[in-house]
Design an enzyme around this catalytic site. Structure first.
Site, PDB file in Angstrom:
ATOM      1  CG  HIS A 144      43.167  34.578  45.429  1.00 16.77           C
ATOM      2  ND1 HIS A 144      42.989  33.854  44.277  1.00 16.77           N
ATOM      3  CD2 HIS A 144      42.439  35.724  45.274  1.00 16.77           C
ATOM      4  CE1 HIS A 144      42.175  34.518  43.471  1.00 16.77           C
ATOM      5  NE2 HIS A 144      41.838  35.656  44.046  1.00 16.77           N
TER       6      HIS A 144
ATOM      7  CD  GLU B  60      35.090  32.977  41.098  1.00 19.75           C
ATOM      8  OE1 GLU B  60      34.388  33.986  41.170  1.00 19.75           O
ATOM      9  OE2 GLU B  60      36.132  32.829  41.753  1.00 19.75           O
TER      10      GLU B  60
ATOM     11  CB  CYS C  53      39.213  32.830  44.171  1.00 16.85           C
ATOM     12  SG  CYS C  53      38.702  34.079  43.007  1.00 16.85           S
TER      13      CYS C  53
HETATM   14  N1  CAA Z   1      52.882  53.056  35.739  1.00 14.99           N
HETATM   15  C1  CAA Z   1      53.011  52.310  36.882  1.00 14.99           C
HETATM   16  N2  CAA Z   1      51.954  51.990  37.676  1.00 14.99           N
HETATM   17  C2  CAA Z   1      50.728  52.406  37.294  1.00 14.99           C
HETATM   18  C3  CAA Z   1      50.521  53.189  36.136  1.00 14.99           C
HETATM   19  C4  CAA Z   1      51.681  53.512  35.341  1.00 14.99           C
HETATM   20  N3  CAA Z   1      51.563  54.232  34.235  1.00 14.99           N
HETATM   21  N4  CAA Z   1      49.208  53.465  36.031  1.00 14.99           N
HETATM   22  C5  CAA Z   1      48.600  52.893  37.095  1.00 14.99           C
HETATM   23  N5  CAA Z   1      49.524  52.235  37.847  1.00 14.99           N
HETATM   24  C6  CAA Z   1      49.310  51.472  39.058  1.00 14.99           C
HETATM   25  C7  CAA Z   1      48.355  52.132  40.049  1.00 14.99           C
HETATM   26  O1  CAA Z   1      49.029  53.051  40.888  1.00 14.99           O
HETATM   27  C8  CAA Z   1      47.845  50.918  40.804  1.00 14.99           C
HETATM   28  O2  CAA Z   1      48.824  50.457  41.708  1.00 14.99           O
HETATM   29  P1  CAA Z   1      48.643  50.648  43.300  1.00 14.99           P
HETATM   30  O3  CAA Z   1      47.313  49.991  43.617  1.00 14.99           O
HETATM   31  O4  CAA Z   1      49.798  49.943  43.878  1.00 14.99           O
HETATM   32  O5  CAA Z   1      48.618  52.127  43.520  1.00 14.99           O
HETATM   33  C9  CAA Z   1      47.780  49.840  39.709  1.00 14.99           C
HETATM   34  O6  CAA Z   1      48.635  50.286  38.674  1.00 14.99           O
HETATM   35  C10 CAA Z   1      46.394  49.641  39.115  1.00 14.99           C
HETATM   36  O7  CAA Z   1      45.946  50.876  38.639  1.00 14.99           O
HETATM   37  P2  CAA Z   1      44.472  51.398  38.977  1.00 14.99           P
HETATM   38  O8  CAA Z   1      44.211  51.223  40.435  1.00 14.99           O
HETATM   39  O9  CAA Z   1      44.288  52.733  38.390  1.00 14.99           O
HETATM   40  O10 CAA Z   1      43.650  50.313  38.140  1.00 14.99           O
HETATM   41  P3  CAA Z   1      42.115  50.197  37.921  1.00 14.99           P
HETATM   42  O11 CAA Z   1      41.345  51.177  38.721  1.00 14.99           O
HETATM   43  O12 CAA Z   1      41.883  50.188  36.461  1.00 14.99           O
HETATM   44  O13 CAA Z   1      41.749  48.735  38.455  1.00 14.99           O
HETATM   45  C11 CAA Z   1      41.505  46.915  39.915  1.00 14.99           C
HETATM   46  C12 CAA Z   1      42.477  47.956  39.372  1.00 14.99           C
HETATM   47  C13 CAA Z   1      40.474  47.598  40.812  1.00 14.99           C
HETATM   48  C14 CAA Z   1      42.265  45.887  40.714  1.00 14.99           C
HETATM   49  C15 CAA Z   1      40.774  46.227  38.722  1.00 14.99           C
HETATM   50  O14 CAA Z   1      41.702  45.539  37.926  1.00 14.99           O
HETATM   51  C16 CAA Z   1      39.678  45.267  39.146  1.00 14.99           C
HETATM   52  O15 CAA Z   1      38.546  45.661  39.396  1.00 14.99           O
HETATM   53  N6  CAA Z   1      40.014  43.956  39.172  1.00 14.99           N
HETATM   54  C17 CAA Z   1      39.030  42.899  39.504  1.00 14.99           C
HETATM   55  C18 CAA Z   1      38.843  42.772  40.977  1.00 14.99           C
HETATM   56  C19 CAA Z   1      40.062  42.206  41.661  1.00 14.99           C
HETATM   57  O16 CAA Z   1      40.898  41.542  41.087  1.00 14.99           O
HETATM   58  N7  CAA Z   1      40.148  42.444  42.981  1.00 14.99           N
HETATM   59  C20 CAA Z   1      41.214  41.899  43.792  1.00 14.99           C
HETATM   60  C21 CAA Z   1      40.729  41.524  45.171  1.00 14.99           C
HETATM   61  S1  CAA Z   1      39.305  40.489  45.065  1.00 14.99           S
HETATM   62  C22 CAA Z   1      39.923  38.921  44.709  1.00 14.99           C
HETATM   63  O17 CAA Z   1      41.074  38.670  44.873  1.00 14.99           O
HETATM   64  C23 CAA Z   1      38.980  37.900  44.130  1.00 14.99           C
HETATM   65  C24 CAA Z   1      39.232  37.744  42.670  1.00 14.99           C
HETATM   66  O18 CAA Z   1      40.024  36.929  42.273  1.00 14.99           O
HETATM   67  C25 CAA Z   1      38.506  38.597  41.749  1.00 14.99           C
END
Ligand code: CAA
Length: 445
Positions: free
Chosen positions: A244, A83, A120
Site C-alpha cells: 500500500h 472510503e 485502504c
Molecule cells: N528535502 C528533502 N526531504 C525533505 C525536505 C527537503 N527540503 N523537507 C522535508 N523532507 C522530508 C522529511 O525529512 C520527511 O522524510 P522522512 O520521513 O524520511 O524523514 C518527508 O520529507 C516528509 O516531511 P515531513 O515529515 O516534514 O512532512 P509532513 O509533516 O508535512 O507530513 C505526513 C508527512 C505525516 C506523511 C503527511 O503527508 C500526512 O499526514 N499524510 C497523510 C497520512 C498518511 O499518508 N499516512 C501514511 C500511513 S497511513 C496509510 O497509509 C493510510 C492512508 O493511505 C492514508
C-alpha cells in the site's frame, strides 16, 4: 480445484494533474524537494467536476469488460471498495451497475452487489471476498467485478494535502485467471487504532506521524502471522513486493524494516554480516530502548549495502512508478503498485511467468494483510493493454487557483459551481442530482 485470482484489470485516473514541486510547493511556501525527495511524489491526480468515484469506477470497468469481451450476464458479483462513498445506504456498486447497463446489452439484476469498508485495505478485502465466493463454488461459472475507487482529498492545509489523489482500479476475479492467482496463506495485523478516520465527515482527521508508525506496526504483525501460517517470506523469492503506497516515502520505510525482518537468521543476514555485523538481538541488551536504538542504526546501515539496494531496485522501486505521479488512491493504491511493478518488468523484458508477488495491503484504523500471488502466463498480454501511461500524459495541468476551485467544487460543504476544465470524451459523467438527492450519470460519446 481450479486456481482463482485476477483475470484482468483496468486503471482510471482523474483527468486533472497538480504539479507538486512546481505549483503546490511554492504556494505552500515549501521546498519542492520535500515532495519529490521526502515524500517521493511529483504530481497528483484530481477529478474534474464531472468525475467522481462512480465515473472513474464505471469508466475503468467499461474498458475492462470491452477488452475481455465479458457480458453483463457473466458477472455474478460487484463489490466496490471505497472510503469516499457519498451515501450511507445505497452502495456505489449499484450506481456503477446502472452506468454499465446504459452501454452494454443485458443487465446486472442477478449480480450480488455490495460495498466494502476498511480504509485502504478494503480493496484487498473485496478481492478476498470474491476469491472465497468462487472457491466456495457459489459463483455458478460467473466472475466477480471488484473495484477500488477513491477521491483521496484532505482538508485544505492538512499535512496530508500533499498526498492527495483520485482514481479507480477495476479487476475481474475468476477461475484460471490470466494475471495472478492468490495463495491460501494470509497474514493479518489488526488493532483498534485512531490514526486516520472520517467520523461522519468528508475529509479525514489524521494523526499523520502516528499513522506511519501504525502502518509499520500492523504490517510487521501481518508478516509474522503470514509466516506462522506457512507463508514464505524470503526476500529473494519474490519478483516484486507491492505495498500500500500512501506516498513512496512510506514504502521506503516499510521495505527497509521488512527486509531486515525477512533476512533474520538466513544466509542473507550472514552475507551482509561480513560488512555490517549481525542484527541486534533483544537478549544482548539491558533495556528495550537500547535494543530499539541498535536496531534503528543497523537498519540504516543495512539500506546502504549492495544486497539491499539491488533488492530494492528490482523488487520495490518499480512498484512506485505510477504512484509517484498520481498520489494516494486509498483502496486502489496497492493495486496500482502491483500494476506499476508488472508494467516496469514488462518494459525491462523480465519474464515473470510463474514468479511470486508478495502483496502488503494496509488500511488505517487499522489493519494490514499479507498474501502471495503467482504470476500467470497471460500477464504480458494483460499488462501491455493498460493505458494508464497515456491517461497520465493527457491529464490537464492545473494552476494553484484552479486547484483551489476544484477542491471547493468537490467539497460537500462548499459544493461550488465551476465549469469543467476538460471535455468529456466517450465516458461516463456525473450529470446532476435526481429528485431524491441521488447522483445521476450519463455516457457522453
Ligand atoms: N528535502 C528533502 N526531504 C525533505 C525536505 C527537503 N527540503 N523537507 C522535508 N523532507 C522530508 C522529511 O525529512 C520527511 O522524510 P522522512 O520521513 O524520511 O524523514 C518527508 O520529507 C516528509 O516531511 P515531513 O515529515 O516534514 O512532512 P509532513 O509533516 O508535512 O507530513 C505526513 C508527512 C505525516 C506523511 C503527511 O503527508 C500526512 O499526514 N499524510 C497523510 C497520512 C498518511 O499518508 N499516512 C501514511 C500511513 S497511513 C496509510 O497509509 C493510510 C492512508 O493511505 C492514508
Amino acid at each position: 480445484m481450479a486456481e482463482v485470482g485476477i483475470d484482468g484489470m483496468e486503471i482510471r485516473t482523474g483527468k486533472l494533474q497538480l504539479d507538486l514541486a512546481e505549483t503546490f510547493a511554492p504556494a505552500q511556501g515549501d521546498d519542492p524537494e520535500k515532495y519529490t525527495k521526502g515524500l517521493g511524489l511529483f504530481t497528483s491526480s484530481f477529478p474534474d467536476v464531472y468525475e467522481d468515484i462512480v465515473t472513474m469506477a464505471a469508466n475503468a470497468s467499461r474498458r475492462l469488460l470491452d477488452r475481455k469481451d465479458i457480458s453483463l450476464e457473466d458477472i455474478g458479483r460487484i463489490d466496490v471498495a471505497t472510503e469516499s462513498a457519498f451515501d450511507k445506504s445505497k452502495p456505489v456498486s449499484t450506481y456503477v451497475a446502472g452506468c454499465l447497463e446504459q452501454v452494454f446489452e443485458g443487465d446486472l439484476h442477478h449480480a450480488n452487489k455490495g460495498e466494502r469498508k476498511f480504509a485502504c485495505v478494503a480493496g484487498t478485502q473485496a478481492l478476498d471476498d470474491a476469491y472465497n465466493w468462487i472457491r466456495a463454488g457459489r459463483n455458478r461459472g460467473r466472475k466477480a467485478l471488484v473495484i477500488a475507487t477513491d477521491t483521496a482529498l484532505y482538508a485544505r492545509d492538512d499535512a496530508g494535502e500533499a498526498t492527495q489523489g483520485a482514481g479507480a482500479v477495476a479487476m475481474v476475479v475468476d477461475e484460471n485467471p490470466d494475471l495472478v492467482t492468490f495463495s491460501d496463506q494470509q497474514g493479518f495485523g489488526s488493532a483498534d487504532e485512531t490514526d486516520f478516520l472520517k467520523p461522519n465527515q468528508q475529509f479525514p482527521s489524521v494523526d499523520g506521524k502516528r499513522s506511519m508508525q501504525v502502518y509499520l506496526a500492523r504490517m510487521r504483525e501481518a508478516m509474522e502471522d503470514f509466516e506462522r501460517n506457512g507463508g514464505d517470506t524470503h526476500p529473494d523469492n519474490f519478483a516484486l513486493i507491492p505495498f500500500h503506497t500512501p506516498f513512496p516515502g512510506m514504502v521506503r520505510r516499510a521495505a527497509a524494516l521488512g527486509f531486515r525482518h525477512c533476512i533474520r537468521g538466513n544466509e542473507v543476514e550472514e552475507e551482509v554480516a561480513e560488512e555490517i555485523g549481525r542484527q541486534p538481538r533483544q537478549e544482548e541488551f539491558d533495556s528495550h530502548e537500547a535494543y530499539l536504538d541498535a536496531q534503528k542504526e543497523y537498519t540504516e546501515t543495512l539500506t546502504e549495502t549492495d544486497q539491499y539496494t539491488d533488492w530494492y531496485k528490482q523488487t520495490i522501486e518499480p512498484t512506485l512508478a505510477i504512484s509517484r505521479y498520481v498520489g494516494n488512491w486509498y483502496t486502489g493504491s496497492v493495486h496500482i503498485a502491483r500494476a506499476a511493478g508488472m508494467q516496469e518488468a514488462l518494459d525491462e523484458g523480465r519474464d515473470l511467468t510463474g514468479k511470486q508477488l508478495l502483496i502488503g495491503s494496509y488500511g488505517s484504523g487499522a489493519q494490514a494483510e499479507i498474501h502471495a500471488e503467482t504470476i500467470q502466463s497471460g500477464w504480458e498480454d494483460e499488462i501491455s493493454q493498460l493505458n494508464i501511461d497515456e491517461q497520465m500524459e493527457q491529464r490537464r495541468d492545473i494552476s494553484f487557483a484552479e486547484y483551489e476551485r476544484i477542491h471547493d467544487a468537490h467539497n460537500h460543504d462548499e459544493n461550488r459551481e465551476m465549469d469543467p476544465l476538460t471535455t468529456p470524451d466517450n465516458e461516463f459523467v456525473f450529470d446532476g442530482w435526481g429528485r431524491m438527492g441521488e447522483r445521476k450519470y450519463t455516457y457522453v460519446e
